[in-house]
Design a protein around this motif. Structure first.
Motif, PDB file in Angstrom:
ATOM      1  N   ILE A  27       0.870  -1.177   0.000  1.00 38.72           N
ATOM      2  CA  ILE A  27       0.000   0.000   0.000  1.00 38.72           C
ATOM      3  C   ILE A  27       0.910   1.232   0.000  1.00 38.72           C
ATOM      4  N   ARG A  28       0.544   2.217  -0.786  1.00 39.64           N
ATOM      5  CA  ARG A  28       1.311   3.462  -0.844  1.00 39.64           C
ATOM      6  C   ARG A  28       0.392   4.622  -0.473  1.00 39.64           C
ATOM      7  N   LEU A  29       0.858   5.448   0.448  1.00 41.87           N
ATOM      8  CA  LEU A  29       0.100   6.641   0.822  1.00 41.87           C
ATOM      9  C   LEU A  29       1.031   7.845   0.794  1.00 41.87           C
ATOM     10  N   LYS A  30       0.444   9.004   0.475  1.00 37.62           N
ATOM     11  CA  LYS A  30       1.213  10.243   0.441  1.00 37.62           C
ATOM     12  C   LYS A  30       0.301  11.386   0.855  1.00 37.62           C
ATOM     13  N   GLU A  31       0.798  12.220   1.755  1.00 38.63           N
ATOM     14  CA  GLU A  31       0.092  13.435   2.156  1.00 38.63           C
ATOM     15  C   GLU A  31       1.062  14.596   2.032  1.00 38.63           C
ATOM     16  N   THR A  32       0.556  15.710   1.568  1.00 36.21           N
ATOM     17  CA  THR A  32       1.365  16.917   1.407  1.00 36.21           C
ATOM     18  C   THR A  32       0.587  18.096   1.978  1.00 36.21           C
ATOM     19  N   ILE A  33       1.325  19.020   2.590  1.00 34.19           N
ATOM     20  CA  ILE A  33       0.684  20.219   3.122  1.00 34.19           C
ATOM     21  C   ILE A  33       1.580  21.419   2.874  1.00 34.19           C
ATOM     22  N   GLU A  34       0.966  22.558   2.584  1.00 35.47           N
ATOM     23  CA  GLU A  34       1.709  23.802   2.458  1.00 35.47           C
ATOM     24  C   GLU A  34       1.634  24.526   3.795  1.00 35.47           C
ATOM     25  N   ILE A  35       2.774  25.007   4.253  1.00 36.99           N
ATOM     26  CA  ILE A  35       2.851  25.705   5.534  1.00 36.99           C
ATOM     27  C   ILE A  35       3.398  27.103   5.293  1.00 36.99           C
ATOM     28  N   ASN A  36       2.755  28.084   5.881  1.00 36.49           N
ATOM     29  CA  ASN A  36       3.180  29.472   5.743  1.00 36.49           C
ATOM     30  C   ASN A  36       4.312  29.773   6.721  1.00 36.49           C
ATOM     31  N   ALA A  37       5.418  29.106   6.510  1.00 38.30           N
ATOM     32  CA  ALA A  37       6.625  29.300   7.313  1.00 38.30           C
ATOM     33  C   ALA A  37       7.803  28.824   6.475  1.00 38.30           C
ATOM     34  N   PRO A  38       8.974  29.413   6.684  1.00 41.52           N
ATOM     35  CA  PRO A  38      10.149  28.988   5.922  1.00 41.52           C
ATOM     36  C   PRO A  38      10.496  27.519   6.185  1.00 41.52           C
ATOM     37  N   ALA A  39      11.038  26.871   5.179  1.00 44.51           N
ATOM     38  CA  ALA A  39      11.350  25.440   5.275  1.00 44.51           C
ATOM     39  C   ALA A  39      12.301  25.137   6.428  1.00 44.51           C
ATOM     40  N   ASP A  40      13.298  25.990   6.659  1.00 48.48           N
ATOM     41  CA  ASP A  40      14.240  25.710   7.750  1.00 48.48           C
ATOM     42  C   ASP A  40      13.562  25.765   9.118  1.00 48.48           C
ATOM     43  N   LYS A  41      12.570  26.630   9.269  1.00 47.35           N
ATOM     44  CA  LYS A  41      11.815  26.706  10.531  1.00 47.35           C
ATOM     45  C   LYS A  41      10.986  25.430  10.731  1.00 47.35           C
ATOM     46  N   VAL A  42      10.368  24.954   9.660  1.00 46.17           N
ATOM     47  CA  VAL A  42       9.559  23.730   9.735  1.00 46.17           C
ATOM     48  C   VAL A  42      10.469  22.527   9.982  1.00 46.17           C
ATOM     49  N   TRP A  43      11.600  22.467   9.287  1.00 48.31           N
ATOM     50  CA  TRP A  43      12.548  21.368   9.472  1.00 48.31           C
ATOM     51  C   TRP A  43      13.047  21.333  10.918  1.00 48.31           C
ATOM     52  N   ALA A  44      13.213  22.489  11.525  1.00 52.30           N
ATOM     53  CA  ALA A  44      13.663  22.551  12.915  1.00 52.30           C
ATOM     54  C   ALA A  44      12.675  21.845  13.842  1.00 52.30           C
ATOM     55  N   LYS A  45      11.418  21.779  13.460  1.00 56.35           N
ATOM     56  CA  LYS A  45      10.398  21.098  14.284  1.00 56.35           C
ATOM     57  C   LYS A  45      10.338  19.595  14.015  1.00 56.35           C
ATOM     58  N   VAL A  46      10.528  19.183  12.749  1.00 55.39           N
ATOM     59  CA  VAL A  46      10.359  17.771  12.393  1.00 55.39           C
ATOM     60  C   VAL A  46      11.662  17.033  12.119  1.00 55.39           C
ATOM     61  N   GLY A  47      12.767  17.760  12.023  1.00 53.64           N
ATOM     62  CA  GLY A  47      14.019  17.181  11.551  1.00 53.64           C
ATOM     63  C   GLY A  47      14.838  16.408  12.559  1.00 53.64           C
ATOM     64  N   SER A  48      14.340  16.249  13.768  1.00 55.22           N
ATOM     65  CA  SER A  48      15.064  15.440  14.748  1.00 55.22           C
ATOM     66  C   SER A  48      14.338  14.114  14.946  1.00 55.22           C
ATOM     67  N   PHE A  49      15.040  13.036  14.671  1.00 52.36           N
ATOM     68  CA  PHE A  49      14.472  11.701  14.869  1.00 52.36           C
ATOM     69  C   PHE A  49      14.175  11.442  16.348  1.00 52.36           C
ATOM     70  N   ALA A  50      14.810  12.219  17.227  1.00 46.64           N
ATOM     71  CA  ALA A  50      14.641  12.033  18.665  1.00 46.64           C
ATOM     72  C   ALA A  50      13.471  12.822  19.242  1.00 46.64           C
ATOM     73  N   ASP A  51      12.740  13.549  18.402  1.00 41.45           N
ATOM     74  CA  ASP A  51      11.675  14.404  18.924  1.00 41.45           C
ATOM     75  C   ASP A  51      10.485  14.433  17.977  1.00 41.45           C
ATOM     76  N   MET A  52       9.425  13.758  18.362  1.00 38.64           N
ATOM     77  CA  MET A  52       8.205  13.785  17.557  1.00 38.64           C
ATOM     78  C   MET A  52       7.084  14.472  18.330  1.00 38.64           C
ATOM     79  N   SER A  53       7.465  15.412  19.191  1.00 35.86           N
ATOM     80  CA  SER A  53       6.490  16.127  20.016  1.00 35.86           C
ATOM     81  C   SER A  53       5.536  16.980  19.187  1.00 35.86           C
ATOM     82  N   TRP A  54       5.870  17.235  17.932  1.00 35.12           N
ATOM     83  CA  TRP A  54       5.004  18.003  17.048  1.00 35.12           C
ATOM     84  C   TRP A  54       3.751  17.228  16.636  1.00 35.12           C
ATOM     85  N   HIS A  55       3.747  15.907  16.838  1.00 36.90           N
ATOM     86  CA  HIS A  55       2.593  15.091  16.431  1.00 36.90           C
ATOM     87  C   HIS A  55       1.652  14.896  17.617  1.00 36.90           C
TER      88      HIS A  55
END
Length: 173
Positions: A27-55
């Protein structure tokens, strides 16, 4: 002669039916969302494998081994209702804001799960976040036990993707 054709038809149906029972599709699934924030700011929230507190479904993230940005790191996610999801980081590219991981053990109705989370700049201080996965239902039997079939697997992952991305948008904008 009529009996011969009847036997052949029954045999053909039986072979077709048994071949169908062996189907266990990816099964293949894909979701995409546009966020009104710079990519580096968003990556700072999701880019750590040790922190999924954003979910919102995740109560706790524990890094068991390795470093949060190194392939081979393992983590345990604890859901809000106490379920556990064990994962391993399979690829990490901070420059391209991409991470890939696999679920090794889980309460989710899936198996052979691999996913990619990617953040891209979209111009004008916006970003696009794409979360995609390939997996199989937990129960390989056809059609699969209720709650471990294709529909349950799709619904679970789709819900995780949508709620996570919506919350990421909310906390990033």
């Amino acid at each position: 002669m009529n009996r011969f054709f009847t036997t052949m038809l029954v045999s053909l149906f039986a072979m077709t039916h048994s071949a169908t029972a062996a189907i266990d599709e990816t099964i293949r699934l894909k979701e995409t969302i546009e966020i009104n924030a710079p990519a580096d700011k968003v990556w700072a929230k999701v880019g750590s494998f040790a922190d999924m507190s954003w979910h919102p479904a995740i109560a706790k993230t524990e890094l068991n081994s390795g470093k949060a940005d190194e392939v081979g790191a393992t983590r345990v996610l604890t859901t809000q209702d106490g379920g556990k999801i064990n994962e391993v980081l399979t690829s990490f590219d901070a420059t391209n804001m991409t991470m890939k991981y696999e679920i090794t053990e889980s309460v989710l109705p899936v198996r052979e799960y691999g996913a990619t989370l990617k953040v891209e700049a979209a111009g004008d201080g916006k970003s696009i976040v794409t979360w995609r996965a390939m997996f199989k239902r937990k129960d390989p039997a056809n059609p699969g036990a209720k709650g471990q079939d294709d529909e349950a697997a799709k619904a679970a992952i789709d819900g995780i993707f949508k709620s996570g991305l919506q919350n990421l948008k909310k906390i990033s904008e």
